[in-house]
Enzyme design. Structure first.
Site, short mmCIF file in Angstrom:
data_model
loop_
_atom_site.label_atom_id
_atom_site.label_comp_id
_atom_site.label_asym_id
_atom_site.label_seq_id
_atom_site.Cartn_x
_atom_site.Cartn_y
_atom_site.Cartn_z
N GLY A 93 -17.52 8.09 -5.45
CA GLY A 93 -18.77 7.87 -6.17
C GLY A 93 -19.98 7.75 -5.27
N GLY A 141 -14.06 7.23 -7.47
CA GLY A 141 -14.58 7.74 -8.72
C GLY A 141 -13.81 8.93 -9.27
N GLU A 164 -10.83 1.23 -0.95
CA GLU A 164 -12.00 0.35 -1.12
C GLU A 164 -11.93 -0.95 -0.32
OE1 GLU A 164 -12.21 3.32 -4.28
OE2 GLU A 164 -10.56 2.06 -3.55
N ASP A 172 -11.60 0.04 -8.05
CA ASP A 172 -12.16 -0.12 -9.40
C ASP A 172 -11.85 1.08 -10.28
OD1 ASP A 172 -13.94 1.57 -7.99
OD2 ASP A 172 -15.69 0.82 -9.09
#
Length: 381
Positions: A93, A141, A164, A172
Site C-alpha cells: 500500500g 495491501g 509489517e 493488517d
C-alpha cells in the site's frame, strides 16, 4: 536448504520490504487501475508496474465503486483481479503517503486505512465469485485485495509475505482474520516473522486455493471469461482443471514441513515473552533463527500482532477490520511506524531504534489503549 532461507534479515528480504513500501510520486489517475468487462467477467487490472502495482487511495476508490456496480450487473457473473507488468500482483500500500500524512496529522492517514478496509470487506462479502490471479509479488495491501475472495490462484512467480512487524506496523488488511485460520500456528509464525512463501508453497500453506503455471494463466483467464452461465461451481471446476494440469514440482514438500511441529509447539504461548522463552529453551538451530529474526522486529508490533491474531481467531471479518482500524490509528499516534519506515525506506540504514526497545516495556495498559474503541471515529461496515 531451509536454514539458508530463514536467515533473519537478508539483503534480498530488505529489497522485498523496500519494494513493499515503495510508491511513485505522480498524480493519481484512473489509468492506475483498469476496469473492463470481458465476456461474463468484470476484470480489474492494477496498472502501476513501475512500482509493482502498489495500491493507493485512488485505486481503492475506483475498485470499490466498480465492484459494487458489478455485483448488481446481471451481465457480470464473476470478478477477476490481476496485476500488470509480469512481476507483481500488488506489492503493498501507499505507505509513504500514509507516513507523511500521519506525521503532519493530515486526515489522509485516517481515510486511506478506512477506505482500504472497507474495500477488503467488500471483497470478503462479494456476492459473485471473485478470482485473484496472484501471479507475482503479493504483500500487504495486495494480500487484502486477494485473500478474502473465494479463489486465489498462485503461480511459480508468486511471492507472499506480510513483513509489517519489521516496520513498526502489524499484518493488517484482515490479517487478523485469515492468519489465525491457517493450520496450527502457521499464521502466527508468518505474521510475527514476516516469513516469505513462494510459488506452490503459497497454496500448500492454505493461502492460495489453486496453483497454476504462470504461462497457463492467460488461457485460464480466457476460459473463465468464456464460461456460459457461470456459477461458483463452474468457476471452481475450471480452476481445478488448470490446477491439475500444473502438476510439475507438486511432489516437493512444503518449505516449512520439517519445522511445522516446532512452529506448532514453540509458538504456542500466552504472550510474546513466553514465546521467546520457548525459543530460548529449545535452542535448536530453527529456534535460534527465529529469535534472531524476532529480535529485530518492533517489540510494540510483536505484542500488537500477537494480540491481534489471538483475538481475530474468534471474530468475524468485519469485527477484525474494525479492530485493525483502531490499531492502524494507534500506529499513526505512535513512534515505531515512522522509525521503521525511516530505517528501511528513507535512510536505509536498516537500524531502527524502537521505543520501547524491550518487550517488557510494552505494557498491557498501552496495548489496551491501542485496541480501545475510537467512538464515533470507529470503522463502520
Amino acid at each position: 536448504m531451509l536454514r539458508s532461507r530463514l536467515r533473519p534479515i537478508s539483503l534480498n528480504r530488505l529489497q522485498i520490504i523496500t519494494q513493499h513500501l515503495t510508491m511513485s510520486s505522480h498524480s493519481p489517475s484512473e489509468a492506475e487501475v483498469l476496469l473492463a468487462k470481458s465476456g461474463c467477467a468484470g476484470v480489474i487490472t492494477m496498472n502501476r508496474p513501475k512500482v509493482l502495482n502498489a495500491l493507493n487511495l485512488n485505486m481503492v476508490q475506483h475498485i470499490y465503486k466498480q465492484l459494487k456496480i458489478w455485483e448488481e450487473d446481471p451481465d457480470i457473473f464473476l470478478v477477476i483481479i490481476k496485476g500488470s507488468g509480469g512481476k507483481a500482483f500488488c506489492a503493498g500500500g501507499d505507505i509513504i503517503a500514509v507516513t507523511n500524512a500521519g506525521k503532519s496529522g493530515d486526515k489522509f492517514a485516517q481515510d486511506f486505512f478506512r477506505q482500504e478496509y472497507i474495500l477488503n470487506n467488500a471483497i470478503g462479502t462479494c456476492k459473485k465469485p471473485y478470482v485473484a490471479l496472484i501471479d507475482g509479488i503479493t504483500m500487504g495491501g495486495g494480500v487484502g485485495l486477494s485473500v478474502h475472495g473465494q479463489f486465489r490462484v498462485a503461480s511459480e512467480k508468486t511471492l507472499f509475505a506480510m513483513p509489517e512487524t519489521a516496520i513498526g506496523l502489524f499484518p493488517d488488511v484482515g490479517g487478523g482474520y485469515f492468519l489465525p485460520r491457517l493450520p496450527g500456528n502457521l499464521g502466527l509464525y508468518i505474521g510475527l516473522t514476516g516469513f516469505r512463501l513462494r510459488g506452490r508453497d503459497v497454496q500448500k500453506a492454505g493461502i492460495a486455493t489453486h496453483f497454476v503455471d504462470s504461462e497457463k494463466i492467460p488461457s485460464l483467464e480466457k476460459d473463465l471469461t468464456s464460461l456460459k452461465g457461470p456459477s461458483k461451481k463452474y468457476v471452481a471446476e475450471v480452476l481445478d482443471t488448470y490446477h491439475t494440469k500444473s502438476a510439475a514440482g507438486d511432489e516437493k514438500p512444503f518449505i516449512l514441513a520439517e519445522n511445522l511441529d516446532k512452529i506448532n509447539s514453540l509458538f504456542t504461548a500466552n504472550s510474546v515473552e513466553e514465546l521467546f522463552e520457548n525459543l530460548k529453551k529449545d535452542g535448536s538451530p530453527f529456534a535460534q533463527q527465529q529469535l534472531q529474526t524476532l529480535s529485530k522486529m518492533s517489540p510494540t508490533s510483536l505484542k500488537m500482532t500477537f494480540r491481534q491474531l489471538k483475538n481475530g481467531a474468534s471474530l468475524t471479518l468485519q469485527e477484525v477490520l474494525t479492530m485493525e482500524y483502531r490499531l492502524s490509528q494507534a500506529c499513526m499516534r505512535g513512534h515505531d511506524f515512522y522509525e521503521g519506515v525511516r530505517a528501511v525506506l528513507i535512510d536505509k540504514d536498516q537500524n531502527p531504534k524502537w521505543k520501547p526497545e524491550r518487550l517488557e516495556d510494552v505494557t498491557n495498559e498501552y496495548l489496551d489503549s491501542c485496541f480501545a474503541s475510537l467512538g464515533s471515529n470507529d470503522l463502520k461496515l
